[in-house]
Design a protein around this motif. Structure first.
Motif, short mmCIF file in Angstrom:
data_model
loop_
_atom_site.label_atom_id
_atom_site.label_comp_id
_atom_site.label_asym_id
_atom_site.label_seq_id
_atom_site.Cartn_x
_atom_site.Cartn_y
_atom_site.Cartn_z
N PRO A 210 -29.44 39.70 -40.08
CA PRO A 210 -29.55 40.71 -41.14
C PRO A 210 -28.74 40.36 -42.38
N ARG A 211 -28.23 39.16 -42.46
CA ARG A 211 -27.49 38.76 -43.65
C ARG A 211 -28.46 38.52 -44.80
N ALA A 212 -27.87 38.41 -45.99
CA ALA A 212 -28.67 38.13 -47.19
C ALA A 212 -27.74 37.53 -48.23
N TYR A 213 -28.32 37.06 -49.31
CA TYR A 213 -27.55 36.50 -50.42
C TYR A 213 -26.98 37.65 -51.25
N VAL A 214 -25.93 38.28 -50.71
CA VAL A 214 -25.40 39.48 -51.36
C VAL A 214 -24.74 39.18 -52.69
N ASP B 296 -29.26 46.82 -47.32
CA ASP B 296 -28.77 46.83 -45.94
C ASP B 296 -27.66 45.80 -45.74
N ALA B 297 -27.87 44.59 -46.26
CA ALA B 297 -26.87 43.53 -46.10
C ALA B 297 -25.59 43.87 -46.88
N CYS B 298 -25.75 44.41 -48.08
CA CYS B 298 -24.57 44.80 -48.87
C CYS B 298 -23.79 45.91 -48.17
N ARG B 299 -24.49 46.85 -47.59
CA ARG B 299 -23.83 47.93 -46.85
C ARG B 299 -23.05 47.35 -45.67
N ALA B 300 -23.66 46.41 -44.96
CA ALA B 300 -23.04 45.83 -43.77
C ALA B 300 -21.76 45.07 -44.09
N CYS B 301 -21.71 44.45 -45.26
CA CYS B 301 -20.53 43.64 -45.59
C CYS B 301 -19.62 44.30 -46.63
N GLY B 302 -19.95 45.50 -47.09
CA GLY B 302 -19.10 46.22 -48.03
C GLY B 302 -19.24 45.79 -49.48
N ASP C 15 -21.41 47.26 -55.11
CA ASP C 15 -22.31 47.21 -56.27
C ASP C 15 -23.76 47.09 -55.82
N GLY C 16 -23.99 46.26 -54.82
CA GLY C 16 -25.34 46.06 -54.31
C GLY C 16 -25.90 47.31 -53.65
N VAL C 17 -25.04 48.05 -52.96
CA VAL C 17 -25.48 49.30 -52.34
C VAL C 17 -25.88 50.30 -53.42
#
Length: 186
Positions: A45-49, A80-86, A89-91
């Motif tokens: 579930p990672r991404a290029y955050v 989703d990825a931004c939420r998972a890693c905190g 801004d992306g969220v």
């Protein structure tokens, strides 16, 4: 490696061109950015955050092109990825894109939910974009027919924006920011 920096510039430039009324240039820049983003390989579930601003910029152009389904497909995994890693801004920015896409798709309750997530994250982390998040919730509530809640969030947006302006001491910068903000989301 350089493409990962270039794509962020292209995504932001695409949105800027759209904001300036140059839809053709915006589309070209968004297409170039999309070509790079399609080559980014990260295991779910990672991404290029770190490139969330590229995804958001391209998604905003796709919304302006009346392609909300493309915007959602781009941004939902990033949120989703931004939420998972905190990556707050992306969220916030991604959730506001999801809210606008939901409004355009006629799903006002989903828009309220997405925009409320943006407000919660901006408030939790103290982001200066809180005013934009409140404005997004106001639009979502308005689309849902709840003018009272929309007015409350518009008032919160005005308060948050005034607080932000009070912290900008250079008059020229403050006036330019206020003028640009009056024209819509940035």
């Amino acid at each position: 490696g350089a493409d990962l920096h270039l794509v962020r510039c292209l995504g932001l430039a695409a949105w800027s061109a759209q904001q300036l009324g140059d839809g053709g240039r915006a589309g070209d820049l968004a297409d170039r950015a999309s070509g790079i983003l399609e080559r980014v390989r990260v295991r779910a579930p990672r991404a290029y955050v770190a490139g969330q601003d590229a995804y958001v910029g391209v998604a905003r152009v796709r919304l302006a092109q009346r392609r909300p389904e493309v915007a959602v497909a781009l941004v939902a995994p990033i949120v989703d990825a931004c939420r998972a890693c905190g990556w707050s801004d992306g969220v916030v920015d991604g959730s506001l894109v999801l809210a606008e896409a939901a409004i355009r798709g006629g799903d006002a309750p989903a828009a309220v939910q997405a925009a409320t997530a943006a407000v919660s994250e901006a408030r939790r982390t103290g982001l200066p974009t809180l005013w934009r998040a409140h404005r997004g919730v106001a639009e979502a509530f308005r689309a849902d027919g709840d003018e009272r809640a929309a007015a409350e969030h518009d008032a919160e947006a005005d308060r948050a924006f005034a607080h932000l302006l009070d912290r900008i001491h250079d008059r020229s910068i403050r006036d330019t920011f206020a003028s640009a903000a009056a024209r819509g989301p940035s």
